[in-house]
Design a protein around this motif. Structure first.
Motif, PDB file in Angstrom:
ATOM      1  N   UNK A 129       0.819  -1.212   0.000  1.00 44.07           N
ATOM      2  CA  UNK A 129       0.000   0.000   0.000  1.00 44.07           C
ATOM      3  C   UNK A 129       0.851   1.259   0.000  1.00 44.07           C
ATOM      4  N   UNK A 130       1.961   1.222   0.738  1.00 48.30           N
ATOM      5  CA  UNK A 130       2.819   2.397   0.899  1.00 48.30           C
ATOM      6  C   UNK A 130       4.254   2.017   0.540  1.00 48.30           C
ATOM      7  N   UNK A 131       4.562   1.931  -0.747  1.00 51.96           N
ATOM      8  CA  UNK A 131       5.877   1.433  -1.172  1.00 51.96           C
ATOM      9  C   UNK A 131       7.049   2.312  -0.758  1.00 51.96           C
ATOM     10  N   UNK A 132       6.788   3.575  -0.411  1.00 52.71           N
ATOM     11  CA  UNK A 132       7.870   4.463   0.019  1.00 52.71           C
ATOM     12  C   UNK A 132       7.998   4.523   1.542  1.00 52.71           C
ATOM     13  N   UNK A 133       7.209   3.732   2.260  1.00 53.94           N
ATOM     14  CA  UNK A 133       7.216   3.804   3.724  1.00 53.94           C
ATOM     15  C   UNK A 133       8.509   3.248   4.306  1.00 53.94           C
ATOM     16  N   UNK A 134       8.917   3.811   5.429  1.00 54.71           N
ATOM     17  CA  UNK A 134      10.010   3.240   6.221  1.00 54.71           C
ATOM     18  C   UNK A 134       9.423   2.199   7.173  1.00 54.71           C
ATOM     19  N   UNK A 135      10.190   1.134   7.433  1.00 55.35           N
ATOM     20  CA  UNK A 135       9.721   0.052   8.285  1.00 55.35           C
ATOM     21  C   UNK A 135      10.589  -0.024   9.542  1.00 55.35           C
ATOM     22  N   UNK A 136       9.937  -0.137  10.680  1.00 53.37           N
ATOM     23  CA  UNK A 136      10.599  -0.218  11.973  1.00 53.37           C
ATOM     24  C   UNK A 136      10.134  -1.486  12.688  1.00 53.37           C
TER      25      UNK A 136
END
Length: 402
Positions: free
Chosen positions: A43-50
């Motif tokens: 859904x959010x391909x530019x999101x950062x993942x934590x």
């Protein structure tokens, strides 16, 4: 402010809209909560993942698309790779240290501490809840009993720790703008624990991997499950031991297997298959007369997978099953039957009821029912929830979900 190290910033192109952070609990194996993370990343391909820690094996992390995962100090603690859960008492501190100040939207995927991230007044925090910490709330007694910690110093420490976790769990709920539950059952738990209402968005199920067979045999009833106490496979086996006219196939392994086989007492109509491959799971579900499920689950993905195969359900009428099964006189056509108590007699009665109405349950109705839980349905529903949350927070955030 970009919270990523300079060496990793190239992995995230300059955003054209609000910046999005996704906070996952921990990455160890690809399982149920990782299916949600996979869809959020799509859904959010530019999101950062934590995440608290990231020990996901290389052969299971393709769904992350090569993106880096920012972790906490627990990643570097002694023996964390194998025993990171033993650092539960430190996890609230760890998740609060994640610097998310450079993001407009934070989506947390929570079954323990992920929702505890700290956000500011101009940030929107949407929390997808798989379940509040069951071992800290209504399942505490069972957790302590199963871990042999009902008494003694270890038990005293565990009770003290879980008390502190409950206090923190309630306090950190105040930082969430919108709660999303994976079932109406979990929405009720959220209301009970946090005194907050929650939207319901069913978890994504890859229903295309499960499909109807051209000519299924529909000869035997099927149970496919890990053999642990709360699954109550013993009750299903006891029920079918008393119904020799019906064949039951039981697939799965676990610490309860020896005890469950003893319950069967060598009944020839009960066949234990042990550990089975994915291909065998699909074949068993496709050919099943009905899929029997006796546990109280938060949701129950296996039930949806069986429905995607066109297979009826006979399930315990509590928890997530109530969102999945269409029972009785449902106008869209029944897809299974419930039993109301976890007892062998109730399962026997449910099987008899199923046999009496079996011709009314069609494979087409089961398959159509499963489509409500597809990955596409999950993404559409989450987009709608996030857009509304952003709209309610501030008009400048509109468009984040598109």
């Amino acid at each position: 402010m970009n919270v990523l190290p300079a060496s990793r910033r190239a992995a995230y192109p300059p955003p054209t809209g609000p910046r999005v952070a996704i906070v996952h609990e921990w990455l160890e194996h690809y399982a149920g909560s990782e299916r949600v993370l996979e869809q959020l990343v799509l859904m959010y391909p530019d999101a950062a993942v934590f995440a608290i820690v990231d020990f996901m094996p290389p052969d299971q992390r393709a769904f992350l698309g090569g993106r880096p995962v920012e972790t906490t100090f627990i990643q570097e603690l002694p023996f964390a790779r194998r025993y990171f859960r033993y650092y539960l008492g430190l996890m609230p501190v760890a998740v609060e240290q994640l610097d998310l100040s450079g993001f407009d939207l934070v989506i947390s995927s929570n079954h323990a501490v992920a929702k505890g991230v700290i956000t500011g007044p101009d940030q929107v925090h949407v929390c997808y809840v798989h379940s509040p910490m069951r071992y800290a709330w209504d399942m505490q007694a069972a957790y302590l009993r199963h871990g042999g910690m009902e008494r003694g110093i270890k038990g005293l420490y565990a009770r003290w720790l879980l008390h502190r976790m409950r206090n923190w769990d309630v306090r950190s709920a105040a930082g969430v703008d919108v709660f999303v539950a994976n079932s109406t059952y979990i929405a009720r738990r959220i209301r009970k624990v946090y005194r907050r209402e929650a939207e319901v968005v069913y978890p994504p199920v890859d229903i295309d991997r499960f499909h109807e067979k051209d000519q299924p045999s529909r000869a035997a009833y099927v149970v496919i499950s890990r053999m642990v106490p709360y699954k109550r496979i013993d009750l299903v086996v006891e029920a079918f031991r008393r119904m020799p006219q019906h064949v039951l196939h039981v697939a799965g392994e676990g610490p309860e297997r020896e005890r469950i086989e003893a319950v069967a007492k060598g009944a020839p109509n009960i066949i234990f298959r042990g550990r089975v491959s994915d291909a065998e799971v699909l074949s068993m579900m496709q050919d099943a007369r009905a899929f029997v499920f006796a546990a109280e689950e938060d949701f129950g993905i296996a039930m949806v997978e069986a429905q995607a195969c066109g297979t009826p359900l006979i399930v315990f009428g509590r928890g997530g099953a109530c969102d999945i099964v269409r029972d009785g006189d449902d106008p869209e056509g029944p897809t299974g039957v419930f039993f109301e108590v976890q007892e062998a007699d109730a399962i026997i009665a449910a099987v008899e009821r199923f046999e009496a109405m079996r011709t009314r349950i069609t494979a087409a109705a089961c398959r159509a029912n499963a489509r409500r839980f597809s990955c596409d349905a999950f993404r559409r529903s989450m987009f709608a929830v996030v857009e509304q949350a952003m709209r309610d927070a501030c008009p400048r955030h509109l468009g984040v979900a598109r």
